[in-house]
Scaffold this motif. Structure first.
Motif, mmCIF file in Angstrom:
data_model
loop_
_atom_site.group_PDB
_atom_site.id
_atom_site.type_symbol
_atom_site.label_atom_id
_atom_site.label_comp_id
_atom_site.label_asym_id
_atom_site.label_seq_id
_atom_site.Cartn_x
_atom_site.Cartn_y
_atom_site.Cartn_z
ATOM 1 N N ASN A 180 -12.049 70.707 33.121
ATOM 2 C CA ASN A 180 -13.515 70.625 32.399
ATOM 3 C C ASN A 180 -12.803 68.331 32.372
ATOM 4 O OD1 ASN A 180 -11.156 70.373 30.747
ATOM 5 N ND2 ASN A 180 -11.991 72.237 30.162
ATOM 6 N N GLY A 181 -14.089 67.771 32.062
ATOM 7 C CA GLY A 181 -13.057 66.718 31.315
ATOM 8 C C GLY A 181 -12.400 66.856 30.541
ATOM 9 N N THR A 205 -19.907 60.668 32.359
ATOM 10 C CA THR A 205 -20.989 61.403 31.401
ATOM 11 C C THR A 205 -21.441 62.427 32.375
ATOM 12 O OG1 THR A 205 -22.855 59.803 30.325
ATOM 13 C CG2 THR A 205 -23.152 62.054 30.330
ATOM 14 N N LEU A 206 -20.613 63.482 31.721
ATOM 15 C CA LEU A 206 -20.615 65.371 32.035
ATOM 16 C C LEU A 206 -21.445 66.298 31.625
ATOM 17 C CD1 LEU A 206 -15.889 65.632 33.668
ATOM 18 C CD2 LEU A 206 -18.974 64.534 34.555
ATOM 19 N N ARG A 207 -21.614 67.695 31.798
ATOM 20 C CA ARG A 207 -22.641 68.964 31.485
ATOM 21 C C ARG A 207 -21.522 69.218 31.368
ATOM 22 N NH1 ARG A 207 -27.262 69.980 34.126
ATOM 23 N NH2 ARG A 207 -25.997 69.441 35.955
ATOM 24 N N THR A 208 -22.000 69.862 30.425
ATOM 25 C CA THR A 208 -20.824 70.606 28.782
ATOM 26 C C THR A 208 -22.090 71.531 28.149
ATOM 27 O OG1 THR A 208 -21.180 70.005 26.832
ATOM 28 C CG2 THR A 208 -19.454 68.414 28.687
ATOM 29 N N LYS A 213 -21.682 64.511 27.573
ATOM 30 C CA LYS A 213 -20.819 64.684 26.595
ATOM 31 C C LYS A 213 -19.674 63.348 27.800
ATOM 32 C CE LYS A 213 -16.296 65.331 24.048
ATOM 33 N NZ LYS A 213 -15.917 66.369 23.615
ATOM 34 N N ALA A 262 -16.134 72.840 35.214
ATOM 35 C CA ALA A 262 -16.721 73.298 34.514
ATOM 36 C C ALA A 262 -17.490 72.402 33.555
ATOM 37 C CB ALA A 262 -15.928 73.817 34.014
ATOM 38 N N THR A 263 -17.993 71.158 34.051
ATOM 39 C CA THR A 263 -17.984 70.344 33.584
ATOM 40 C C THR A 263 -17.966 69.352 34.468
ATOM 41 O OG1 THR A 263 -16.203 68.996 32.862
ATOM 42 C CG2 THR A 263 -17.219 70.110 30.951
ATOM 43 N N TYR A 266 -24.061 64.900 36.141
ATOM 44 C CA TYR A 266 -25.467 65.391 36.531
ATOM 45 C C TYR A 266 -25.594 64.444 37.596
ATOM 46 C CZ TYR A 266 -25.878 66.770 31.524
ATOM 47 O OH TYR A 266 -25.678 67.355 30.417
#
Length: 303
Positions: A180-181, A205-208, A213, A262-263, A266
């Motif tokens: 993940n990030g 900017t990643l999806r959590t 985030k 996992a992250t 977008y």
């Protein structure tokens, strides 16, 4: 038409900041470009540019003349466009900009087919991953990847482009697979960054599970050419954030693999932009119609 040609040359010299660049743009020699500017200056009785061995800068008279000159050309183009629309024969020269990956993979390969349908339209394609000034650079059309700033441009949304974080199997074997990030930052993974004048700091900017985030990442290399970043990733140098259509073939072959799944990132928006006074020009309309559909197909095939 000699006066109009002189005015057109002045506008391109002003916008491109170079006599030789404007000459190439107008398919002539620097000597002819210089002669046209000299004729225009003689006609107006003022100097339009200050010339040195290293720079070409507009004078105050040149800056005053530019807005009116560009308006003259837009009026002429609009009048010609109306006649061509009535004759159902779009013609003329289009100035188009696109990001490197999109231009190389989708737009440029389609231009010969477009030319077969519209043989009277010439296209001057400019490829760059920087954000272009559509109006200031005298463009008829620009393809844009990413968030859109407020402007008076005519905007046509094309598609949401999925994006992916990728690295080579060799990099993963050496550094491990980040889940993940947070792992990207904690384990100090080498992240490859697109960088050009005016670009923001390096954040992805990643999806959590808690929503978007931002992760402050770092790496050994940066470049203003997205394809160079892909080449570095293929060579095992680090992790890169890319539109999926740009790396689809490498994902299919296994040369690149998704990381930090996992992250995921977008999607980014792909849009077609044109100055509000130009989007009704028949040559702009037919090019936009043709390429918007081509781009949609190209993005969907990669998803």
């Amino acid at each position: 038409m000699s006066y109009v040609n002189n005015v057109r040359m002045f506008v391109r010299v002003y916008e491109l900041g170079s006599m030789s660049a404007a000459a190439r743009d107008q398919r002539t020699s620097p000597a002819v470009a210089s002669s046209r500017i000299a004729e225009l200056e003689k006609h107006l009785g003022v100097r339009l540019f200050n010339r040195t061995t290293r720079a070409l800068n507009p004078t105050e008279h040149g800056r005053l003349f530019y807005d009116g000159a560009r308006g003259i050309l837009e009026s002429i183009d609009a009048a010609e466009g109306a006649v061509m629309e009535a004759a159902q024969s779009p013609r003329g020269t289009l100035f188009v900009a696109a990001p490197l990956g999109l231009g190389r993979r989708i737009i440029a390969p389609e231009l010969p087919r477009f030319r077969e349908t519209y043989p009277e339209i010439d296209v001057r394609l400019r490829l760059s991953d920087r954000v272009v000034d559509v109006t200031g650079e005298g463009l008829d059309l620009a393809f844009h990847l990413g968030p859109l700033a407020d402007s008076d441009l005519k905007v046509r949304m094309i598609a949401d482009c999925p994006r992916v974080l990728v690295a080579s199997p060799d990099y993963i074997a050496l550094r491990g697979m980040p889940k993940n990030g947070a792992a990207l930052v904690r384990d100090r993974h080498d992240c490859l960054n697109l960088r050009f004048p005016g670009a923001s700091e390096f954040q992805w900017t990643l999806r959590t599970v808690d929503g978007p985030k931002r992760f402050e990442i770092a790496g050994p290399f940066e470049c203003d050419d997205g394809d160079v970043l892909t080449d570095w990733a293929l060579a095992g140098t680090g992790i890169v954030l890319k539109p999926e259509f740009e790396v689809a073939e490498h994902l299919a072959s296994g040369a690149l693999v998704p990381v930090a799944t996992a992250t995921p990132p977008y999607p980014t928006q792909l849009a077609c932009l044109s100055p509000s006074r130009r989007h009704r020009d028949p040559k702009v309309q037919v090019f936009a119609e043709h390429m918007v559909e081509v781009c949609r197909r190209g993005v969907r095939r990669a998803s």
